[in-house]
Design a protein around this motif. Structure first.
Motif, PDB file in Angstrom:
ATOM      1  N   PRO A  40       0.825  -1.224   0.000  1.00 54.40           N
ATOM      2  CA  PRO A  40       0.000   0.000   0.000  1.00 54.40           C
ATOM      3  C   PRO A  40       0.855   1.268   0.000  1.00 54.40           C
ATOM      4  N   GLU A  41       2.007   1.219   0.680  1.00 55.35           N
ATOM      5  CA  GLU A  41       2.878   2.402   0.722  1.00 55.35           C
ATOM      6  C   GLU A  41       3.400   2.735  -0.678  1.00 55.35           C
ATOM      7  N   GLU A  42       3.731   1.678  -1.417  1.00 54.97           N
ATOM      8  CA  GLU A  42       4.254   1.907  -2.769  1.00 54.97           C
ATOM      9  C   GLU A  42       3.184   2.496  -3.686  1.00 54.97           C
ATOM     10  N   VAL A  43       1.957   2.012  -3.510  1.00 57.17           N
ATOM     11  CA  VAL A  43       0.864   2.539  -4.335  1.00 57.17           C
ATOM     12  C   VAL A  43       0.712   4.043  -4.077  1.00 57.17           C
ATOM     13  N   GLN A  45       2.981   6.052  -2.998  1.00 55.46           N
ATOM     14  CA  GLN A  45       4.159   6.746  -3.520  1.00 55.46           C
ATOM     15  C   GLN A  45       4.029   6.971  -5.028  1.00 55.46           C
ATOM     16  N   TRP A  46       3.553   5.944  -5.755  1.00 53.68           N
ATOM     17  CA  TRP A  46       3.405   6.078  -7.214  1.00 53.68           C
ATOM     18  C   TRP A  46       2.367   7.144  -7.562  1.00 53.68           C
ATOM     19  N   GLN A  47       1.295   7.188  -6.753  1.00 49.33           N
ATOM     20  CA  GLN A  47       0.277   8.221  -6.995  1.00 49.33           C
ATOM     21  C   GLN A  47       0.890   9.603  -6.871  1.00 49.33           C
ATOM     22  N   SER A  48       1.744   9.752  -5.861  1.00 44.87           N
ATOM     23  CA  SER A  48       2.364  11.076  -5.662  1.00 44.87           C
ATOM     24  C   SER A  48       3.318  11.419  -6.802  1.00 44.87           C
ATOM     25  N   PHE A  51       1.649   8.565 -11.340  1.00 47.80           N
ATOM     26  CA  PHE A  51       1.095   7.345 -11.943  1.00 47.80           C
ATOM     27  C   PHE A  51      -0.343   7.148 -11.476  1.00 47.80           C
ATOM     28  N   VAL A  52      -1.084   6.345 -12.220  1.00 48.41           N
ATOM     29  CA  VAL A  52      -2.486   6.102 -11.855  1.00 48.41           C
ATOM     30  C   VAL A  52      -2.681   4.603 -11.602  1.00 48.41           C
ATOM     31  N   PRO A  53      -2.177   4.114 -10.477  1.00 44.58           N
ATOM     32  CA  PRO A  53      -2.311   2.675 -10.230  1.00 44.58           C
ATOM     33  C   PRO A  53      -3.747   2.291  -9.882  1.00 44.58           C
ATOM     34  N   GLU A  54      -4.128   1.128 -10.374  1.00 48.18           N
ATOM     35  CA  GLU A  54      -5.455   0.607 -10.080  1.00 48.18           C
ATOM     36  C   GLU A  54      -5.262  -0.665  -9.248  1.00 48.18           C
TER      37      GLU A  54
END
Ligand SMILES: [Zn+2]
Length: 463
Positions: A40-43, A45-48, A51-54
């Motif tokens: 969850p932390e990586e998700v 981080q990618w959003q910040s 990136f648009v992770p699903e």
């Protein structure tokens, strides 16, 4: 942090090079979409980072997450894929509709569970074996490379639906025999399609006799079990992903394919794998090409040029494979069949449902291109006994092409027929059989198109 997937649980041939990606984490990379395992932390981080992770699935069971992720975004096998039972049922229904066009032949049973392995013969009079060029298409030597089964089944559908309405299909079935083996490794395919394990590659042999199957590192690599340079291919480590088995043809799946090749002399064949969008052909051996390299490369190039890649940018490429233990060296070197592996699709072994029809459609174009080569150019020799007129199984070879790396070509015992694709030119031919006088044909011309038909009656020597 997901970092505890044991090495032997990871896919052997990933969708990407070993060095390019962390294969514990990146499940597939198709076009510009990556399917990843992440915390969850990586998700966050990618959003910040923009990136648009699903998030497709959350689980604390890392191994379960990893396995399910291998099925792609659906996280379970999409119903677009068929189980073997569904394939056999569908083939049975098609055969019931068109009994004259298709015959089912059991060529063997699987190593571990003795499930029947079926080949299907398709022609306009499929009950009989006929004196025609024969072509084979097979899928799933490797269990998780399930696209092959779908392509072969789609070809069966196309041929059955098109006979009498589609001019090209009608011509193929009127002039050829087409053999289909949708699934070679039936036990392994079942491990994948049942949801037990989407990464399964080998067959289901219980190598250590502990009564448990379908758990790594069990199984034998069915595409390392053929008897051409067997000891040089794959691995002798029973726990290795490419374990070649205890001896050549130790696996019933390989013996089934040999049975088929023994029953019917084949001209051409394609074995479907995934992935890479590349065609492997026989062969590069040290630095030597195969004796029929010109013909083979021409064929492989033509087929590749008809199959557009998933990204729409260009077509499949070709590369010579090594001469060891896989299907194509044996089919070519031992049986004179020009056999190729097509690695379909790119980015993963199991493709998302949206990609399946496109990959099948493109590969059907490759099949159409291959089948055009059954018209020659080449020599079509019929060998008979000069006294009785009976067809003869004899060596039919071309000393200036053939060398010790390949077995000499033979005429088929049933028809006395030997067909050989060649580049246009003049060929020196030797026809021989024990108990008969050897016949030499010094300069037989092969034209730019078509078969040059030759009839050779061998004189018995009376010995
Ligand atoms: Zn493969």
């Amino acid at each position: 942090m997901i970092k505890n997937i044991p090495a032997n649980e990871q896919t052997e041939e990933g969708a990407f090079g070993y060095n390019d990606y962390n294969r514990q984490r990146i499940i597939s990379l198709v076009r510009n979409t990556a399917l990843l395992l992440a915390t969850p932390e990586e998700v966050t981080q990618w959003q910040s980072l923009g990136f648009v992770p699903e998030v497709l699935l959350e689980s604390k069971n890392e191994l379960d997450l990893y396995r399910r992720a291998l099925y792609g975004p659906a996280l379970k096998l999409d119903p677009i894929y068929h189980t073997y039972e569904q394939i056999v049922d569908r083939a049975g229904a098609l055969q019931a509709q068109h009994p004259e066009l298709m015959t089912r032949i059991q060529i063997g049973g699987t190593t571990q569970f003795h499930r029947p392995i079926y080949a299907y013969r398709l022609s306009n009079d499929a009950a009989k074996v006929q004196d025609r060029p024969a072509v084979l298409f097979d899928g799933c030597h490797h269990a998780d490379e399930i696209m092959g089964a779908e392509i072969v089944l789609a070809l069966m559908e196309k041929l059955m639906a098109g006979y009498g309405t589609d001019a090209e299909v009608t011509r193929w079935l009127d002039t050829l025999e087409i053999y289909l083996v949708p699934v070679v490794n039936v036990d392994g395919h079942n491990i994948v399609t049942s949801g037990h394990d989407p990464r399964w590659r080998k067959n289901a042999r219980d190598v250590n006799h502990d009564g448990v199957t379908g758990v790594y590192p069990e199984g034998v690599d069915v595409n390392r079990g053929y008897s051409f340079n067997w000891a040089l291919g794959g691995s002798n480590d029973p726990e290795g992903p490419s374990y070649r088995g205890a001896h050549p043809f130790s696996e019933a799946e390989n013996r089934a394919m040999r049975n088929l090749a023994d029953q019917r002399q084949l001209l051409l064949s394609i074995s479907y794998h995934s992935q890479g969008e590349v065609i492997y052909y026989p062969w590069i051996w040290g630095n030597l090409a195969a004796p029929d390299d010109k013909v083979i490369k021409n064929l492989a190039n033509d087929v590749a040029a008809h199959i557009t890649r998933m990204d729409g940018e260009g077509t499949y490429t070709i590369a010579p494979g090594g001469p060891s233990s896989q299907s194509y060296p044996w089919f070519y070197g031992r049986r004179g069949v020009i056999d190729m592996i097509i690695e379909t699709g790119k980015g993963t072994h199991i493709f998302s449902a949206a990609d399946v029809p496109g990959i099948i459609g493109e590969n059907l174009k490759g099949i159409a291109a291959l089948l055009e080569h059954t018209a020659g150019p080449g020599l079509s020799v019929r060998v008979t006994d000069a006294v009785t007129g009976r067809p003869l199984d004899a060596e039919v070879w071309i000393p200036r092409i053939d060398n010790e790396t390949v077995d000499r070509r033979r005429s088929d015992v049933r028809f006395g027929r030997a067909r050989r694709l060649l580049v246009p030119g003049n060929y020196y031919l030797v026809i021989s059989r024990e108990g008969y006088a050897t016949t030499v044909l010094p300069a037989q011309q092969v034209n730019a198109t078509g078969w040059t038909a030759l009839a050779v009656a061998l004189q018995p020597t009376g010995q």
